[in-house]
Structure formats: C-alpha cells, structure tokens
Enzyme design. Structure first.
Site, PDB file in Angstrom:
ATOM      1  N   ASP A 123       0.784  -1.236   0.000  1.00 62.92           N
ATOM      2  CA  ASP A 123       0.000   0.000   0.000  1.00 62.92           C
ATOM      3  C   ASP A 123       0.819   1.290   0.000  1.00 62.92           C
ATOM      4  OD1 ASP A 123      -1.921  -1.938   0.264  1.00 62.92           O
ATOM      5  OD2 ASP A 123      -2.738  -1.209   2.148  1.00 62.92           O
TER       6      ASP A 123
ATOM      7  N   LYS B 145      -6.881  -4.943  -2.884  1.00 65.97           N
ATOM      8  CA  LYS B 145      -7.589  -5.481  -1.715  1.00 65.97           C
ATOM      9  C   LYS B 145      -8.560  -4.453  -1.174  1.00 65.97           C
ATOM     10  CE  LYS B 145      -3.866  -4.133   1.523  1.00 65.97           C
ATOM     11  NZ  LYS B 145      -4.616  -3.328   2.487  1.00 65.97           N
TER      12      LYS B 145
ATOM     13  N   CYS C 148      -1.711  -2.446   7.855  1.00 67.51           N
ATOM     14  CA  CYS C 148      -1.688  -3.378   6.721  1.00 67.51           C
ATOM     15  C   CYS C 148      -0.394  -4.178   6.623  1.00 67.51           C
ATOM     16  CB  CYS C 148      -1.967  -2.621   5.430  1.00 67.51           C
ATOM     17  SG  CYS C 148      -3.664  -1.958   5.390  1.00 67.51           S
TER      18      CYS C 148
END
Length: 247
Positions: free
Chosen positions: A20, A130, A178
């Site tokens: 990310d 995701k 994450c």
C-alpha cells in the site's frame, strides 16, 4: 511457525511484498497520510533491485461505500481515527470484530489510490488489489479477518505458492495496520516472515515498540537493510552468476 536459525542448505526462495505505498497514505496531501510515509520509497526501490523470486505490490482499492470510512456511519460515532465500528460477518452473524474508522481513502479510480510515482513499479511482478468488498475491512493483503467463513481474499497466497516461496519480506504502509496483518497472515500460512524496518512507517509511531513486540510474539522478525537476511537475498545474485559460469 516462528522464524529462527536455519540450515543454510535448506531452500531459500524469498518474495517481497510492498504494501500500500499509495498517494493517500503519503504526505503532503494523502487523505490518511502516514508520517514520513513517502520516505519508504528509497529503501523499497533498493530492495526491488535484489533477486527476489517474486515482487508484488498491494493496493487498498475501496468502493466509496466502504465500511471503514467514518463518513459512512452515523454521528456521533463517526469520527475518523477516534471512532470504531463492530463489523459482522455477512455470511455468519456469530462472527464479529471491531475496527477503527478512517477518513475516505484509496477509493477506486481516484488519484489517492495510485501507487506513488517515486516507487520503481517497473521492477514489480504484479499488483494485488484489496479491500474491494464494502462490507468488510481487509488490512491483510491475503484476506479479511473472518474465518468462519472468510468473505474476501486475494490472489496473493496462490502467487506465492506457485513460485515456491519460502520466505516473505514485507515493507510498506502502514507498519501497525496493513503491514502488520499481512505479515501475520504470512506466518499463519506457513512462511518465514521478515519486516524490513527501513521500508515501513507506522500510523501511530509512538506505538511502534509495542506493536513490534506483539508481531515478534507471532513469529515475525524485524530486520535491517544491511542485516543478514537481506544480505542472503543479495547473495542469490552471486550464486546465480556462479551457476551460469559453471554451466
């Protein structure tokens, strides 16, 4: 499976997961900017030059209706960062978990969902998206937290297994969310798992030590760019060159 000393003759097939590293997680304009988050690009780019068997980036890729967005909940319990919500498994009402609410971020089709331009994306083998199911949070790049049954999952696990990966190195944003849950899911699925410290930053930097201890308690190791484990990845290049020469 906890990480530990290994017989150097055992297989070593490392993969790099870049979690990310997106505009909305980076200063100066990210909707959910992680302090100094953009600085992870330089060490990650260095790692991307190394001979990992697989190099995958992940992206939060939310619909506007995503359950983690504070604005999708009623006042007064909808304050970003401060409020939380209990999420019910849409396939099993007996299974629930609580999660923090966030500002709107990484919405599909918006500039905030893009990987930052400083990241050397040409060296990636692929990108896994995701968080696309509006009903569940998905910090981990593998799957949502539900187990009975899981609601949303990605192709990441299969990609790693298809390449025969033995060790997963995790970097990106953010260490305490994450990156953490991706690393924990990697351990749960049987991989030796390493977080490269220089390649990640935390949302709540003051909680770093506590989160690191919890992750280490689950079998995740924290390593440095100049440490033994990253050095072992570097050594694969020399081993490959030597093999070609001997052939």
């Amino acid at each position: 499976m906890a990480n530990g000393a290994r017989d150097t003759h055992t297989p070593f097939v490392p993969a790099l997961i870049v979690v990310d590293v997106q505009e909305d997680f980076c200063p100066p304009n990210g909707a959910l900017a992680v302090p100094t988050g953009r600085a992870v690009a330089a060490p990650i780019n260095t790692l991307l030059t190394l001979p990992f068997a697989l190099k995958i980036a992940t992206k939060d890729f939310h619909p506007p209706s995503h359950i983690s967005f504070a604005s999708n909940h009623a006042a007064p319990d909808n304050v970003p960062f401060a409020s939380s919500v209990t999420i019910v498994n849409p396939l099993n009402a007996a299974e629930t978990y609580s999660t923090r609410l966030w500002p709107v971020h990484c919405v599909q089709g918006t500039p905030g969902a893009q990987l930052i331009p400083e990241l050397d994306t040409a060296r990636l083998d692929g990108v896994v998206e995701k968080g696309m199911d509006a009903r569940v949070e998905m910090y981990s790049a593998f799957a949502d937290p539900f187990r009975a049954p899981c609601v949303a999952s990605s192709s990441l696990e299969q990609r790693l297994r298809d390449r025969g990966v033995t060790d997963v190195f995790v970097v990106g944003l953010a260490m305490d969310y994450c990156v953490r849950y991706t690393a924990e899911d990697a351990v749960e699925r049987g991989w030796r798992t390493w977080v490269v410290e220089e390649g990640t930053r935390a949302v709540d930097a003051g909680n770093w030590d506590g989160v690191q201890r919890e992750m280490e308690g689950r079998g995740i190791s924290f390593v440095k760019m100049d440490g033994e484990e990253v050095g072992r990845v570097r050594a694969l290049e020399a081993e490959g060159a030597q093999k070609v020469k001997s052939d």
